[in-house]
Design a protein around this motif. Structure first.
Motif, PDB file in Angstrom:
ATOM      1  N   SER A 553      28.577  13.975  19.739  1.00  0.00           N
ATOM      2  CA  SER A 553      27.133  14.468  19.598  1.00  0.00           C
ATOM      3  C   SER A 553      26.800  15.732  20.677  1.00  0.00           C
ATOM      4  N   ASN A 554      27.983  16.327  21.227  1.00  0.00           N
ATOM      5  CA  ASN A 554      27.766  17.297  22.027  1.00  0.00           C
ATOM      6  C   ASN A 554      28.573  18.751  21.653  1.00  0.00           C
ATOM      7  N   THR A 556      27.703  21.311  20.162  1.00  0.00           N
ATOM      8  CA  THR A 556      26.648  22.293  19.577  1.00  0.00           C
ATOM      9  C   THR A 556      27.404  23.383  18.726  1.00  0.00           C
ATOM     10  N   PRO A 623      18.980  18.377  17.712  1.00  0.00           N
ATOM     11  CA  PRO A 623      19.794  18.997  18.665  1.00  0.00           C
ATOM     12  C   PRO A 623      19.775  20.548  18.330  1.00  0.00           C
ATOM     13  N   ASP A 626      17.263  21.992  20.240  1.00  0.00           N
ATOM     14  CA  ASP A 626      17.456  21.940  21.756  1.00  0.00           C
ATOM     15  C   ASP A 626      18.274  23.208  22.215  1.00  0.00           C
TER      16      ASP A 626
END
Length: 813
Positions: A553-554, A556, A623, A626
């Motif tokens: 989940s990182n 992006t 995300p 963000d």
């Protein structure tokens, strides 16, 4: 050459006596489907580098050297041979049990396959015969115990292991021979690797092959490689210290290599106490006596270094041999390597890509020797890396051997699935990657199929899986307005309307075919109008969210690349919600992955995927919000309210409209009472990704039990796997149906993963085992089909979806 104990072959490897056939192997369901026969072995070669296959007969018979193309035929001159001398006895064999039918190399003494035809040993169980083949991808072994005095084992592998984005692309195979002398007298052995010069053979001689419609409605084109055209081919002897071998080349017209231009190389490493022999120019098209007489007499070759190019109609080959003596009780290891360097893949004329391995070697097409010798220097490290990856799984006592065997062996498709892996670019830092749906349906990365089938690359090579999804993200907004006919109408005896190939914002079915421009010209399949499919948009959204979440989940950057396409895909799919109730309706034509199976109105399969996809899209907005990107934030802010509204509408009707108290009906419009095996794929994905359930848990459990009982247990007592769809009593809706009465290997593995997700381990393993035995006991190994039937037929071999067995492993882990 090093002293070493005999190799330990994992007990979970697939095993078959050398040369043993099948009394009644599976055959194709339709005459137009590819059926190369059951003698398939583990492929050798890196992803997208081209590959060769060596069967358990010992012959090299599969040639995927031209990117995206398939050639299956034995080339007798490509062969290992063994000479043995002890006391007053000597013998020599070419290690294939299948001599050429046309009499080529008739002077050679072909291996008899001692004990292989009458052992009665099954492939998954029972004691092992003397001469055996074993496979646990990317490694395989041939063990020879008779008629030699020495005990010989050839371990063959390519440098493939999880999360390896360099060596896994190399066009190379290692053959590590272990020779052991169990007798009380010395034994002299000579190992020979002969290879026909195949440079120039693997390219399409038709610059623009015409696309036709096959009898099953699928588009096909003709592939005519110039096999046997060896004019200008030649070879050179190379030696650098203990490294020795032959490099096979071809005279070129220009400085830059074209498709089909490059090199083959064979090489070995000779210790001080052994002798190396060679021949750079022998005739592999004759009876082979010139080469064989020397080798069969004393294990030598005449050391001919002749670089004359072949004239028109002439065939040439090269050979190297190592001769050494084993003392009583001595064991030695001897490496041979085979490398090929064909850096260019050309699709349509002028559409040229360089292969991934050229990022680590250059693009000259003159790196055969460099690749072969790199393997000789690094193979021990490669072997350790493969073992370190496989051993934790092999050592697990809670997993049955048949499962561990199939888990690794189903990865063969990443090598031989007409695989493409391009050189890296700024936009594609690990290159672009693609595997065909299958060799019958030769278009890349069918999105509906990879919904299950992509679990293997996701878990093992996640950057490659993300590269595929990035290509789909780029393709979704694209438009191709050219009109074409639809093959399904052809199979129904109807005239087809003219339809556009690709509508803007429609999620494409596939990333194109090797005769056009993969990754750029999508929707190659024309069996159905994929612009109308009701699962593809949801499939894309779910795979994007899956890859994001299941890799930490990182990432992006990956999410930013894909999110605009997520919005476009869902907006387009919603246009098929003609009654405004929130769920797109199926049209009555086959408009989803079961593309011979009509669904009408809201369907359990597509509707459940839609709800799960909306949940995933909503989860993706956080995300995105963000990120430091005003355009993406605006896109997410705008999309979020309508997605929530659509989700609220969809949830209000899905369960109520389809639930019959026991399972979910096929759809709302057909009136069918069929139990569809994959009815709750959307629910499986929702739970996989930690999203809200699509349906109540009690209903999911009831439906899953009904599927297991009806489609699996009532279908020929669970012998074959779960059929796609049966009536509640186990009878067919129509005995002449295609898809409902087929067992789809990948769908079955997906259902098994769902069973595990719901804590039904015994049922999941029983279902998985039934399918695995059908594949590996009936001559389907290393060509796993999409579909098998209860009458011993199959359809669509080398199928992508079968790698869904890694979803089963994910839950077992």
């Amino acid at each position: 050459m090093t002293a070493s104990p005999p190799p330990a072959i994992p007990t979970c490897a697939w095993t078959r006596p050398i040369g043993q056939g099948w009394e009644a192997p599976y055959t194709v369901r339709y005459a137009s489907n590819l059926d190369d026969g059951p003698f398939h072995g583990m492929p050798l070669g890196g992803f997208g580098a081209g590959c060769v296959g060596r069967s358990h007969r010992g012959d090299f018979n599969l040639w995927h050297i031209d990117g995206g193309e398939h050639v299956f035929q034995t080339i007798p001159g490509c062969q290992f041979s063994v000479f043995e001398h002890q006391g007053d006895r000597h013998q020599a064999y070419a290690l294939s049990t299948e001599p050429a039918a046309d009499g080529t190399l008739s002077a050679w003494n072909w291996y008899p396959g001692v004990g292989s035809l009458d052992s009665g040993v099954g492939s998954l169980q029972g004691s092992r015969p003397l001469n055996t083949y074993h496979a646990l991808y990317p490694r395989s072994w041939l063990q020879y115990r008779q008629p030699f005095q020495a005990q010989l084992t050839c371990e063959q592998f390519s440098p493939i292991w999880a999360h390896n984005y360099q060596e896994s692309s190399y066009p190379v195979a290692v053959f590590l021979w272990t020779a052991h002398n169990p007798t009380d007298a010395p034994v002299t052995l000579s190992l020979m690797l002969s290879w026909q010069n195949l440079v120039g053979w693997f390219t399409n001689s038709l610059a623009s092959p015409e696309v036709q419609v096959r009898d099953d409605g699928s588009p096909v084109y003709d592939y005519q490689p110039p096999l046997g055209d060896s004019e200008g081919n030649f070879a050179e002897w190379r030696q650098e210290g203990a490294l020795a071998g032959c490099v096979m080349q071809r005279q070129r017209q220009g400085a830059e290599p074209q498709e089909g231009e490059g090199e083959w190389a064979i090489a070995t490493e000779a210790a001080e106490d052994c002798e190396v022999f060679f021949h750079t120019r022998w005739n592999p098209a004759g009876d082979g006596a010139g080469l064989w007489q020397s080798f069969a007499t004393d294990g030598t070759l005449p050391n001919v270094d002749d670089a004359r190019p072949a004239s028109s109609g002439e065939q040439v080959g090269s050979a190297i041999a190592l001769r050494f003596t084993l003392a009583p009780g001595e064991t030695r290891q001897i490496p041979f390597t085979l490398a090929w360097d064909f850096p260019v893949t050309e699709f349509a004329k002028g559409v040229v890509y360089y292969r991934r391995y050229t990022d680590f070697f250059d693009r000259s097409g003159r790196n055969g020797w460099a690749i072969a010798t790199t393997a000789l220097r690094q193979y021990t490290d490669w072997q350790r890396q493969i073992q370190a990856w496989q051993q934790p799984i092999c050592d697990r006592s809670d997993l049955p051997d048949w499962f561990k065997m199939a888990l690794f062996n189903e990865l063969y498709d990443l090598t031989d699935g007409a695989t493409l892996w391009s050189a890296a670019t700024e936009d594609n830092p690990v290159g672009q990657f693609a595997v065909v749906e299958c060799l019958d349906y030769r278009w890349y990365e069918s999105l509906d199929v990879r919904l299950y089938g992509s679990f293997a690359p996701l878990l093992l090579f996640p950057e490659l899986d993300k590269a595929v999804l990035r290509a789909f993200a780029r393709a979704i907004p694209a438009e191709d307005s050219r009109l074409r006919k639809i093959g399904y109408y052809f199979t129904q005896g109807q005239d087809s309307p003219d339809v556009p190939r690709k509508v803007a914002n429609a999620t494409p079915h596939d990333l194109g075919a090797p005769n056009e421009h993969p990754w750029e010209r999508t929707n190659y399949t024309s069996y159905q109008d994929c612009n109308l499919w009701k699962d593809l948009g949801s499939d894309f959204v779910l795979q994007v969210y899956r890859d994001f979440v299941m890799t930490g989940s990182n990432d992006t950057a990956f999410l930013a690349d894909c999110f605009p396409a997520v919005v476009a895909a869902l907006d387009y799919l919603k246009t098929f919600d003609l009654d405004g109730d929130g769920i797109p309706e199926n049209s009555g034509a086959p408009d989803q992955t079961f593309d011979d199976w009509r669904m009408q109105g809201v369907s359990a399969y597509c509707g459940g995927l839609w709800i799960a996809a909306l949940e995933a899209a909503i989860a993706l907005t956080q995300p995105i919000l963000d990120m430091d990107s005003a355009p993406l934030k605006a896109l997410a802010t705008n999309a979020l309210p309508r997605w929530k509204h659509w989700l609220e509408q969809s949830r209000a009707i899905y369960h109520e409209a389809l639930w019959n108290g026991q399972y979910y009906r096929l759809d709302t419009g057909s009136g069918s009472d069929v139990v569809m095996a994959d009815q709750l794929c959307g629910q499986f994905y929702a739970r996989l990704l930690g999203l809200t359930d699509v349906v109540p848990e009690a209903a999911a459990r009831s439906a899953l039990k009904t599927v297991y009982d009806t489609c699996f247990l009532k279908f020929h007592d669970g012998q074959f796997g779960a059929a796609n769809g049966l009536r509640p009593d186990g009878s067919p809706i129509n005995p002449n149906d295609t898809h409902p009465l087929e067992v789809w290997t990948g769908i079955n593995f997906g259902i098994a993963a769902f069973l595990l997700q719901m804590n039904h381990r015994d049922e999941a393993l029983r279902l998985t085992e039934a399918v695995v035995h059908q594949i590996y006991d009936n001559g389907l190994q290393f060509r796993t089909p999409e579909a098998i039937t209860a009458t011993g037929t199959f359809r669509a071999s080398h199928y992508l979806r079968a790698m869904a067995i890694w979803a089963v492993y994910y839950y077992l882990e």
